[in-house]
Design a protein around this motif. Sequence first.
Motif, PDB file in Angstrom:
ATOM      1  N   THR A 285      24.520  81.438  25.916  1.00  0.00           N
ATOM      2  CA  THR A 285      24.200  80.891  27.231  1.00  0.00           C
ATOM      3  C   THR A 285      25.449  80.778  28.088  1.00  0.00           C
ATOM      4  O   THR A 285      26.416  80.111  27.714  1.00  0.00           O
ATOM      5  CB  THR A 285      23.548  79.499  27.108  1.00  0.00           C
ATOM      6  N   THR A 286      25.451  81.460  29.238  1.00  0.00           N
ATOM      7  CA  THR A 286      26.508  81.318  30.236  1.00  0.00           C
ATOM      8  C   THR A 286      26.018  80.343  31.297  1.00  0.00           C
ATOM      9  O   THR A 286      24.913  80.506  31.817  1.00  0.00           O
ATOM     10  CB  THR A 286      26.849  82.666  30.880  1.00  0.00           C
ATOM     11  N   THR A 287      26.815  79.319  31.619  1.00  0.00           N
ATOM     12  CA  THR A 287      26.380  78.308  32.581  1.00  0.00           C
ATOM     13  C   THR A 287      27.320  78.275  33.782  1.00  0.00           C
ATOM     14  O   THR A 287      28.487  78.665  33.697  1.00  0.00           O
ATOM     15  CB  THR A 287      26.323  76.906  31.937  1.00  0.00           C
ATOM     16  N   PHE A 288      26.794  77.774  34.905  1.00  0.00           N
ATOM     17  CA  PHE A 288      27.516  77.784  36.161  1.00  0.00           C
ATOM     18  C   PHE A 288      27.558  76.371  36.745  1.00  0.00           C
ATOM     19  O   PHE A 288      26.553  75.658  36.735  1.00  0.00           O
ATOM     20  CB  PHE A 288      26.829  78.725  37.165  1.00  0.00           C
ATOM     21  N   THR A 289      28.718  75.997  37.257  1.00  0.00           N
ATOM     22  CA  THR A 289      28.894  74.699  37.908  1.00  0.00           C
ATOM     23  C   THR A 289      29.140  74.927  39.394  1.00  0.00           C
ATOM     24  O   THR A 289      29.879  75.845  39.776  1.00  0.00           O
ATOM     25  CB  THR A 289      30.082  73.935  37.298  1.00  0.00           C
ATOM     26  N   TYR A 290      28.538  74.084  40.236  1.00  0.00           N
ATOM     27  CA  TYR A 290      28.666  74.209  41.685  1.00  0.00           C
ATOM     28  C   TYR A 290      29.285  72.944  42.275  1.00  0.00           C
ATOM     29  O   TYR A 290      29.162  71.852  41.704  1.00  0.00           O
ATOM     30  CB  TYR A 290      27.291  74.438  42.326  1.00  0.00           C
ATOM     31  N   ASP A 291      29.922  73.093  43.440  1.00  0.00           N
ATOM     32  CA  ASP A 291      30.430  71.916  44.141  1.00  0.00           C
ATOM     33  C   ASP A 291      29.422  71.489  45.208  1.00  0.00           C
ATOM     34  O   ASP A 291      28.323  72.038  45.312  1.00  0.00           O
ATOM     35  CB  ASP A 291      31.811  72.179  44.743  1.00  0.00           C
ATOM     36  N   ALA A 292      29.796  70.496  46.010  1.00  0.00           N
ATOM     37  CA  ALA A 292      28.884  69.947  47.015  1.00  0.00           C
ATOM     38  C   ALA A 292      28.545  70.953  48.106  1.00  0.00           C
ATOM     39  O   ALA A 292      27.560  70.782  48.833  1.00  0.00           O
ATOM     40  CB  ALA A 292      29.493  68.691  47.635  1.00  0.00           C
TER      41      ALA A 292
END
Length: 288
Positions: free
Chosen positions: A87-94
């Motif tokens: 599983t590759t996961t992605f984090t986002y900012d505001a």
Amino acid sequence: LILSDHSAQGYATLTAADGSQSTYRTTDTSLPQTFTGIGDAADGSVLTKVSPTSYTLTDTDGTVTTWTLRTTVWQVTSVVQTGNEATTTFTYDASNRVTRILAPVPTDVTCPTTGPLLPGCRALDITYAATTTATGTTPGTWGDYAGQVSSIAYTSYDPANSSMATTTVASYQYDATGHLRAQWDPRISPALKTTYDYTGNRLTTLTPPGQNAWTLDYDTANRVVDAKRTDPTNGTATTAVVYGIPITGTGAAIDLGAGGPNDPATWGHASDLPRVGAAIFPASHVPG
């Protein structure tokens, strides 16, 4: 892939980085809604609206991509490949920008989506400039541009030092108008930069490090008509693009008319018909 939700009208689209679109249709009126591809998307992949805020795409190889609705934007939150620990996961900012891409995590290892990483974790962290330092459009005046990517760093475990190590693998510079002007790998010294020049908002020159530049020309409709590169020995090599190629009748390279030998309906494209034709000519064959 950028997801556009039109489930109320019975379809959804996925737009790739090159601008090409895949369309999926459904007859389901309640969740979960199962969408099947049409045209080029009719490859066996299945798009599912699982909930009002979640979509999944299951490819033919079993890879599952998940989108989550955040405010008004559908964001990719995970990509799960077949097999374990995939599983590759992605984090986002505001601002809905990707800030971390976390590689598949080994069993019994916990990797944070933000902050320092632990042994067993691998990630790309994307940094965006907070302020603009570029002051002009000529070399020497380029710098950061607020909101644009300034660097990408890779973090993993370094067995030589028995600790986590972070290395910047890509750096970017912009001019005062916000156009990308240079990109390079800072691990290489001296820096080998790929540079870009523009006329207005159109890219006109791309120069790889140590090589002759590619020059792009456009027509009055803002379409690329050729890409040129100068060879000091053999002259200029030109790759040409021609638009308006007939797609039906005797003047067509391939007659795609209805009822003909190449009727798109015979490929399962009865409702996804070609509309325009174009041709790319290599440097060895320059058209009139």
